[in-house]
Scaffold this motif. Structure first.
Motif, PDB file in Angstrom:
ATOM      1  N   VAL A 211       2.392   2.946   2.384  1.00  0.00           N
ATOM      2  CA  VAL A 211       2.818   2.851   3.786  1.00  0.00           C
ATOM      3  C   VAL A 211       3.255   4.221   4.298  1.00  0.00           C
ATOM      4  CG1 VAL A 211       4.630   1.887   5.274  1.00  0.00           C
ATOM      5  CG2 VAL A 211       3.358   0.395   3.717  1.00  0.00           C
ATOM      6  N   ASN A 212       3.882   4.997   3.423  1.00  0.00           N
ATOM      7  CA  ASN A 212       4.325   6.318   3.862  1.00  0.00           C
ATOM      8  C   ASN A 212       3.209   7.363   3.880  1.00  0.00           C
ATOM      9  OD1 ASN A 212       7.043   6.007   4.757  1.00  0.00           O
ATOM     10  ND2 ASN A 212       7.453   5.321   2.674  1.00  0.00           N
TER      11      ASN A 212
ATOM     12  N   MET B 246      -5.314   2.005   8.754  1.00  0.00           N
ATOM     13  CA  MET B 246      -6.075   1.407   7.653  1.00  0.00           C
ATOM     14  C   MET B 246      -5.322   0.173   7.154  1.00  0.00           C
ATOM     15  SD  MET B 246      -7.626   3.238   4.297  1.00  0.00           S
ATOM     16  CE  MET B 246      -6.254   4.329   4.133  1.00  0.00           C
ATOM     17  N   LYS B 247      -6.081  -0.901   6.882  1.00  0.00           N
ATOM     18  CA  LYS B 247      -5.455  -2.139   6.385  1.00  0.00           C
ATOM     19  C   LYS B 247      -5.682  -2.271   4.884  1.00  0.00           C
ATOM     20  CE  LYS B 247      -5.322  -5.553  10.037  1.00  0.00           C
ATOM     21  NZ  LYS B 247      -5.834  -6.869  10.382  1.00  0.00           N
ATOM     22  N   ILE B 248      -4.590  -2.444   4.156  1.00  0.00           N
ATOM     23  CA  ILE B 248      -4.676  -2.508   2.691  1.00  0.00           C
ATOM     24  C   ILE B 248      -4.023  -3.807   2.210  1.00  0.00           C
ATOM     25  CG2 ILE B 248      -4.082  -1.325   0.520  1.00  0.00           C
ATOM     26  CD1 ILE B 248      -3.735   1.270   2.132  1.00  0.00           C
TER      27      ILE B 248
ATOM     28  N   LEU C  37       8.130  -6.566   0.417  1.00  0.00           N
ATOM     29  CA  LEU C  37       7.985  -7.084   1.781  1.00  0.00           C
ATOM     30  C   LEU C  37       8.819  -6.305   2.799  1.00  0.00           C
ATOM     31  CD1 LEU C  37       7.612 -10.870   0.939  1.00  0.00           C
ATOM     32  CD2 LEU C  37       5.807  -9.212   1.447  1.00  0.00           C
ATOM     33  N   ASN C  38       9.592  -5.302   2.338  1.00  0.00           N
ATOM     34  CA  ASN C  38      10.172  -4.340   3.277  1.00  0.00           C
ATOM     35  C   ASN C  38       9.089  -3.423   3.836  1.00  0.00           C
ATOM     36  OD1 ASN C  38      12.817  -5.184   2.975  1.00  0.00           O
ATOM     37  ND2 ASN C  38      13.194  -3.838   1.223  1.00  0.00           N
ATOM     38  N   PHE C  39       7.960  -3.323   3.116  1.00  0.00           N
ATOM     39  CA  PHE C  39       6.874  -2.424   3.536  1.00  0.00           C
ATOM     40  C   PHE C  39       5.627  -3.183   3.993  1.00  0.00           C
ATOM     41  CE2 PHE C  39       9.333  -0.088   0.361  1.00  0.00           C
ATOM     42  CZ  PHE C  39       9.540   1.132   1.009  1.00  0.00           C
ATOM     43  N   ALA C  40       5.527  -4.458   3.568  1.00  0.00           N
ATOM     44  CA  ALA C  40       4.257  -5.168   3.746  1.00  0.00           C
ATOM     45  C   ALA C  40       4.482  -6.537   4.366  1.00  0.00           C
ATOM     46  CB  ALA C  40       3.600  -5.338   2.373  1.00  0.00           C
ATOM     47  N   LYS C  41       3.398  -7.074   4.960  1.00  0.00           N
ATOM     48  CA  LYS C  41       3.436  -8.481   5.393  1.00  0.00           C
ATOM     49  C   LYS C  41       2.958  -9.329   4.235  1.00  0.00           C
ATOM     50  CE  LYS C  41       2.007  -7.177   9.991  1.00  0.00           C
ATOM     51  NZ  LYS C  41       0.770  -6.941  10.709  1.00  0.00           N
TER      52      LYS C  41
ATOM     53  N   VAL D  36      -0.944   3.083   7.928  1.00  0.00           N
ATOM     54  CA  VAL D  36      -1.352   2.027   6.995  1.00  0.00           C
ATOM     55  C   VAL D  36      -0.662   0.729   7.384  1.00  0.00           C
ATOM     56  CG1 VAL D  36      -1.077   1.174   4.621  1.00  0.00           C
ATOM     57  CG2 VAL D  36      -1.869   3.515   5.019  1.00  0.00           C
ATOM     58  N   GLU D  37      -1.465  -0.336   7.474  1.00  0.00           N
ATOM     59  CA  GLU D  37      -0.885  -1.668   7.656  1.00  0.00           C
ATOM     60  C   GLU D  37      -1.076  -2.380   6.334  1.00  0.00           C
ATOM     61  OE1 GLU D  37      -2.684  -3.683  10.937  1.00  0.00           O
ATOM     62  OE2 GLU D  37      -1.503  -5.502  10.579  1.00  0.00           O
ATOM     63  N   LEU D  38       0.046  -2.722   5.705  1.00  0.00           N
ATOM     64  CA  LEU D  38      -0.039  -3.242   4.343  1.00  0.00           C
ATOM     65  C   LEU D  38       0.255  -4.736   4.295  1.00  0.00           C
ATOM     66  CD1 LEU D  38      -0.412  -2.292   1.355  1.00  0.00           C
ATOM     67  CD2 LEU D  38       2.085  -2.170   1.208  1.00  0.00           C
TER      68      LEU D  38
END
Ligand code: AMP
Ligand code: GLY
Length: 423
Positions: A20-21, A1-3, A37-41, A25-27
């Motif tokens: 993300v956990n 899923m993209k969020i 930004l450690n979890f997301a683009k 999930v693509e965040l």
């Protein structure tokens, strides 16, 4: 899923972690921060430009958007994106008035017998009536700007002269248009707690209770801040109090919002004052609280992303998460010396790379320059720990804080103390 996650604080860093956990999930995040930004683009968009946000969502085929802070909600980001067919977690502009207009929230509570401080509302055209109203009151009283004032629009005044001066300052523009209308209200005694309700407007999940520490100084002294620490659950919210909160506050508020055409979808935050096991509402917010979220969300298990997605679609699936009982989480904020007044930025933070600790570090006000992380705000980092008891979770935080350093590092050493005294 993209969020796509909108926001840039410690709250959003925690939301990013939990989303993300949830798995698969693509965040993306905007504007984000180095911790997020450690979890997301990074989504390179201007979050105040709703067309840009919506174009990004369409181009990237975003499944749904999560809004962190109140400003975009008050500006109607949810309405705009939903008109474009985009699914969003967060309330509409009209529903977010429960936070962005304190007079709306107070009238809603009065009309529906929801316990809150007694109050009167005055417009700046009625300055004389406001002044004559405060002549006969018992002090202290509380004077509040109606609109959003970044947490600064509340003044507790001790006598008539101070009250008169405060009213004049607000009406002459201390909080710009946010202060065109004021609320004058009764001062409530007691202990504060925060309750987050995740809701599709009909049904809801009440998350574990928490307590914020709003003042800058130990022993709850000095100026109000965005929040210097939190712990969850808050023992002041015992099962009797929680039941009253649900029956007397949450249910009637959601029902009243729905009936007035402002069905609330998202996180409803009730800021409460509790005395003698009786909760009263100090304020509602239309989003997750910061720093309470960083503690509260450690006490849920399951698929947080699917829960928020189900709410965003208007049909909450409560079974997506379970609440963790018998554990405590706490969060201590590390701030810049001088905050909430003037402070310097740009100091290198040491000790967070390869940190050996049991704590989680979320970023509030940081920026990355090359390989270095620098301070970039009043509240800089949040240190979060979970343990079987509150004392241990706080000890873990304070042990971790010793390993982190930057010039002007400041934190409160008494986070959770009121909770410890109740256990
Ligand atoms: P608010 O922005 O409405 O949450 O207010 C900020 C802080 O002011 C609260 O967290 C309370 O500590 C305090 N406060 C607000 N309203 C009252 C009240 N009626 N009585 C006592 N304290 C209040
Ligand atoms: N913790 C206070 C707030 O988020 O408004």
């Amino acid at each position: 899923m993209k969020i796509l996650l909108i926001g840039s604080g410690g709250r959003e860093n925690c939301l990013a972690d939990k989303l993300v956990n949830s798995g698969d999930v693509e965040l993306y995040a905007a504007p984000g921060n180095p911790g997020i930004l450690n979890f997301a683009k990074l989504a390179e968009i201007d979050i105040n430009n709703f067309i840009e946000v919506s174009t990004f969502c369409k181009n990237e085929r975003i499944d749904f958007v999560v809004i962190g802070p109140e400003q975009p909600l008050a500006m109607g980001i949810v309405d705009f994106l939903e008109e474009q067919g985009i699914i969003v977690f967060g309330p509409s502009k009209k529903a977010s008035e429960i936070e962005s207009s304190k007079s709306f929230a107070k009238n809603l509570m009065r009309d529906n017998n929801i316990p809150t401080a007694n109050f009167s509302v005055f417009n700046k055209k009625d300055m004389d009536s406001a002044i004559s109203y405060i002549t006969d009151l018992t002090y202290p009283i509380v004077i509040k700007a109606d609109g959003l004032a970044a947490g600064k629009g509340v003044v507790i005044v001790g006598d008539f002269e101070e009250a008169k001066q405060t009213i004049e300052e607000i009406f002459y523009g201390a909080f710009a248009e946010a202060g065109d209308t004021i609320i004058i209200e009764e001062y409530l005694q007691g202990e504060e707690a925060s309750i987050f309700v995740l809701t599709d407007g009909d049904d809801y999940v009440i998350l574990p209770s928490s307590q914020d520490h709003k003042r800058i100084g130990e022993g709850d002294t000095g100026k109000n801040t965005g929040g210097m620490g939190a712990y969850s659950p808050a023992p002041i919210v015992n099962s009797n109090v929680l039941q009253k909160i649900e029956i007397e506050i949450i249910k009637p508020t959601l029902q009243a919002m729905k009936q007035s055409g402002r069905k609330f979808k998202g996180c409803l935050y009730a800021g409460l004052m509790i005395a003698d096991d009786s909760p009263k509402v100090i304020e509602f917010n239309c989003r997750f609280g910061d720093p309470e979220t960083q503690a509260v969300l450690q006490l849920i298990e399951g698929n947080f992303a699917q829960l928020l997605f189900s709410i965003a679609k208007g049909n909450i699936k409560k079974e997506e998460i379970t609440l963790i009982e018998n554990k405590f989480a706490s969060c201590v904020v590390i701030a810049s010396k001088g905050y909430p007044d003037k402070f310097n930025k740009g100091y290198e933070i040491s000790g967070i790379d390869n940190l050996q600790s049991d704590s989680i570090i979320y970023h509030s006000g940081t920026k990355k320059e090359g390989n270095k992380i620098l301070t970039n705000g009043g509240r800089v980092l949040c240190v979060v720990s979970v343990a079987d008891n509150l004392a241990e979770s706080l000890e873990k935080n304070y042990r971790t804080i010793e390993k982190i350093d930057f010039e002007g590092k400041y934190f409160r050493k008494d986070i959770g103390k009121k909770g410890l005294l109740k256990l």
